[in-house]
Write a protein that holds these residues in place. Sequence first.
Motif, PDB file in Angstrom:
ATOM      1  N   VAL A  15       0.849  -1.206   0.000  1.00  0.00           N
ATOM      2  CA  VAL A  15       0.000   0.000   0.000  1.00  0.00           C
ATOM      3  C   VAL A  15       0.879   1.248   0.000  1.00  0.00           C
ATOM      4  O   VAL A  15       0.648   2.197  -0.774  1.00  0.00           O
ATOM      5  CB  VAL A  15      -0.945   0.008   1.217  1.00  0.00           C
ATOM      6  CG1 VAL A  15      -1.712   1.331   1.299  1.00  0.00           C
ATOM      7  CG2 VAL A  15      -1.926  -1.152   1.139  1.00  0.00           C
ATOM      8  N   TYR A  16       1.919   1.267   0.869  1.00  0.00           N
ATOM      9  CA  TYR A  16       2.845   2.404   0.904  1.00  0.00           C
ATOM     10  C   TYR A  16       3.477   2.632  -0.469  1.00  0.00           C
ATOM     11  O   TYR A  16       3.535   3.755  -0.973  1.00  0.00           O
ATOM     12  CB  TYR A  16       3.953   2.169   1.931  1.00  0.00           C
ATOM     13  CG  TYR A  16       3.495   1.960   3.346  1.00  0.00           C
ATOM     14  CD1 TYR A  16       2.407   2.661   3.861  1.00  0.00           C
ATOM     15  CD2 TYR A  16       4.156   1.059   4.180  1.00  0.00           C
ATOM     16  CE1 TYR A  16       1.986   2.463   5.168  1.00  0.00           C
ATOM     17  CE2 TYR A  16       3.742   0.867   5.493  1.00  0.00           C
ATOM     18  CZ  TYR A  16       2.654   1.556   5.983  1.00  0.00           C
ATOM     19  OH  TYR A  16       2.243   1.356   7.282  1.00  0.00           O
ATOM     20  N   ALA A  17       3.974   1.529  -1.067  1.00  0.00           N
ATOM     21  CA  ALA A  17       4.654   1.624  -2.360  1.00  0.00           C
ATOM     22  C   ALA A  17       3.693   2.085  -3.450  1.00  0.00           C
ATOM     23  O   ALA A  17       4.047   2.936  -4.285  1.00  0.00           O
ATOM     24  CB  ALA A  17       5.256   0.267  -2.733  1.00  0.00           C
ATOM     25  N   LEU A  18       2.478   1.530  -3.432  1.00  0.00           N
ATOM     26  CA  LEU A  18       1.490   1.890  -4.454  1.00  0.00           C
ATOM     27  C   LEU A  18       1.146   3.373  -4.383  1.00  0.00           C
ATOM     28  O   LEU A  18       1.091   4.063  -5.409  1.00  0.00           O
ATOM     29  CB  LEU A  18       0.226   1.050  -4.265  1.00  0.00           C
ATOM     30  CG  LEU A  18      -0.901   1.309  -5.256  1.00  0.00           C
ATOM     31  CD1 LEU A  18      -0.493   0.859  -6.644  1.00  0.00           C
ATOM     32  CD2 LEU A  18      -2.182   0.609  -4.828  1.00  0.00           C
ATOM     33  N   GLY A  49      -5.119  -1.335  11.901  1.00  0.00           N
ATOM     34  CA  GLY A  49      -3.884  -0.908  12.542  1.00  0.00           C
ATOM     35  C   GLY A  49      -2.626  -1.282  11.792  1.00  0.00           C
ATOM     36  O   GLY A  49      -1.527  -0.848  12.157  1.00  0.00           O
ATOM     37  N   ASP A  50      -2.745  -2.098  10.721  1.00  0.00           N
ATOM     38  CA  ASP A  50      -1.548  -2.529  10.000  1.00  0.00           C
ATOM     39  C   ASP A  50      -0.898  -1.386   9.226  1.00  0.00           C
ATOM     40  O   ASP A  50       0.303  -1.421   8.955  1.00  0.00           O
ATOM     41  CB  ASP A  50      -1.911  -3.657   9.008  1.00  0.00           C
ATOM     42  CG  ASP A  50      -2.390  -4.915   9.731  1.00  0.00           C
ATOM     43  OD1 ASP A  50      -2.053  -5.052  10.925  1.00  0.00           O
ATOM     44  OD2 ASP A  50      -3.090  -5.732   9.116  1.00  0.00           O
ATOM     45  N   ILE A  51      -1.675  -0.402   8.827  1.00  0.00           N
ATOM     46  CA  ILE A  51      -1.150   0.704   8.015  1.00  0.00           C
ATOM     47  C   ILE A  51      -0.909   1.919   8.901  1.00  0.00           C
ATOM     48  O   ILE A  51      -1.842   2.419   9.535  1.00  0.00           O
ATOM     49  CB  ILE A  51      -2.129   1.051   6.878  1.00  0.00           C
ATOM     50  CG1 ILE A  51      -2.318  -0.167   5.969  1.00  0.00           C
ATOM     51  CG2 ILE A  51      -1.617   2.229   6.073  1.00  0.00           C
ATOM     52  CD1 ILE A  51      -3.336   0.036   4.880  1.00  0.00           C
ATOM     53  N   ASP A  52       0.323   2.365   8.939  1.00  0.00           N
ATOM     54  CA  ASP A  52       0.705   3.531   9.753  1.00  0.00           C
ATOM     55  C   ASP A  52       0.424   4.805   8.955  1.00  0.00           C
ATOM     56  O   ASP A  52       1.005   4.996   7.869  1.00  0.00           O
ATOM     57  CB  ASP A  52       2.189   3.444  10.096  1.00  0.00           C
ATOM     58  CG  ASP A  52       2.613   4.506  11.108  1.00  0.00           C
ATOM     59  OD1 ASP A  52       1.961   5.567  11.165  1.00  0.00           O
ATOM     60  OD2 ASP A  52       3.594   4.273  11.830  1.00  0.00           O
ATOM     61  N   PRO A  53      -0.438   5.700   9.459  1.00  0.00           N
ATOM     62  CA  PRO A  53      -0.754   6.919   8.703  1.00  0.00           C
ATOM     63  C   PRO A  53       0.446   7.830   8.510  1.00  0.00           C
ATOM     64  O   PRO A  53       0.520   8.560   7.511  1.00  0.00           O
ATOM     65  CB  PRO A  53      -1.837   7.589   9.558  1.00  0.00           C
ATOM     66  CG  PRO A  53      -1.665   7.024  10.923  1.00  0.00           C
ATOM     67  CD  PRO A  53      -1.183   5.629  10.727  1.00  0.00           C
ATOM     68  N   VAL A  54       1.400   7.810   9.448  1.00  0.00           N
ATOM     69  CA  VAL A  54       2.595   8.654   9.314  1.00  0.00           C
ATOM     70  C   VAL A  54       3.451   8.175   8.140  1.00  0.00           C
ATOM     71  O   VAL A  54       3.912   8.975   7.308  1.00  0.00           O
ATOM     72  CB  VAL A  54       3.412   8.644  10.620  1.00  0.00           C
ATOM     73  CG1 VAL A  54       4.705   9.431  10.448  1.00  0.00           C
ATOM     74  CG2 VAL A  54       2.590   9.215  11.774  1.00  0.00           C
ATOM     75  N   VAL A  55       3.665   6.858   8.068  1.00  0.00           N
ATOM     76  CA  VAL A  55       4.441   6.286   6.960  1.00  0.00           C
ATOM     77  C   VAL A  55       3.706   6.512   5.642  1.00  0.00           C
ATOM     78  O   VAL A  55       4.319   6.846   4.620  1.00  0.00           O
ATOM     79  CB  VAL A  55       4.685   4.783   7.188  1.00  0.00           C
ATOM     80  CG1 VAL A  55       5.413   4.168   5.997  1.00  0.00           C
ATOM     81  CG2 VAL A  55       5.472   4.565   8.463  1.00  0.00           C
ATOM     82  N   LEU A  56       2.381   6.351   5.678  1.00  0.00           N
ATOM     83  CA  LEU A  56       1.568   6.562   4.468  1.00  0.00           C
ATOM     84  C   LEU A  56       1.705   7.999   3.968  1.00  0.00           C
ATOM     85  O   LEU A  56       1.924   8.242   2.774  1.00  0.00           O
ATOM     86  CB  LEU A  56       0.110   6.245   4.768  1.00  0.00           C
ATOM     87  CG  LEU A  56      -0.865   6.369   3.598  1.00  0.00           C
ATOM     88  CD1 LEU A  56      -0.561   5.310   2.554  1.00  0.00           C
ATOM     89  CD2 LEU A  56      -2.305   6.241   4.084  1.00  0.00           C
TER      90      LEU A  56
END
Length: 212
Positions: A15-18, A49-56
Amino acid sequence: MHVQEWLETVPAVAVYALVGVVIGLESLGIPLPGEIILVSSALLASQHGDIDPVVLGACATAGAIIGDSIGYAIGRKGGRPLLAWLGARFPRHFSEGHIATAERSFQKWGMWAVFFGRFVALLRIFAGPLAGVLRMPYWKFLTANVLGGIVWAGGTTAVIYYVGVVAESWLKRFSWLGLVAAVLIGVTSMLVLRRKAKKAAARTSEPVAAAE
């Protein structure tokens, strides 16, 4: 399949990469739904909770800044032939009318066009390449590009994430709120009906008393 439903099936790293790649390619000048991907991912982060909004947000910001910078470099080297090629491939987005409008915005507003272009779909695609074609000084472009990328990508992620958290919390309490509201409405209705019944009974008894 809806974008958010599809995103739920892939790992957080994907998701981050996409998000970074799609926003980067859109900023580079390729018409892609970067904003839709970002909003859907931020909503997903608020629910899982798996996706960190800061990293996103960081990935989205990096994609926006890097993509715009590559678009600027391509526009500066490719110039008008690049716009002609994009117009042939994507006539809906790179028509002569759209290009002329974007050029007027850049010539009149400069850095503001790059900054606020982040928040407008067409200008978000045009900003990098067109700034290069018009040979905007790179330091001006970079300043507006970095600030615009941070505010748009980071701000959008934060707002959508917190709206999603609040909405989910409200929906979890909705059943209890509905039950309480139903009880209050029922009690209020009962009291109103009893009061009306008493008034009706009083009006009926008044003529009888007068007759006696």
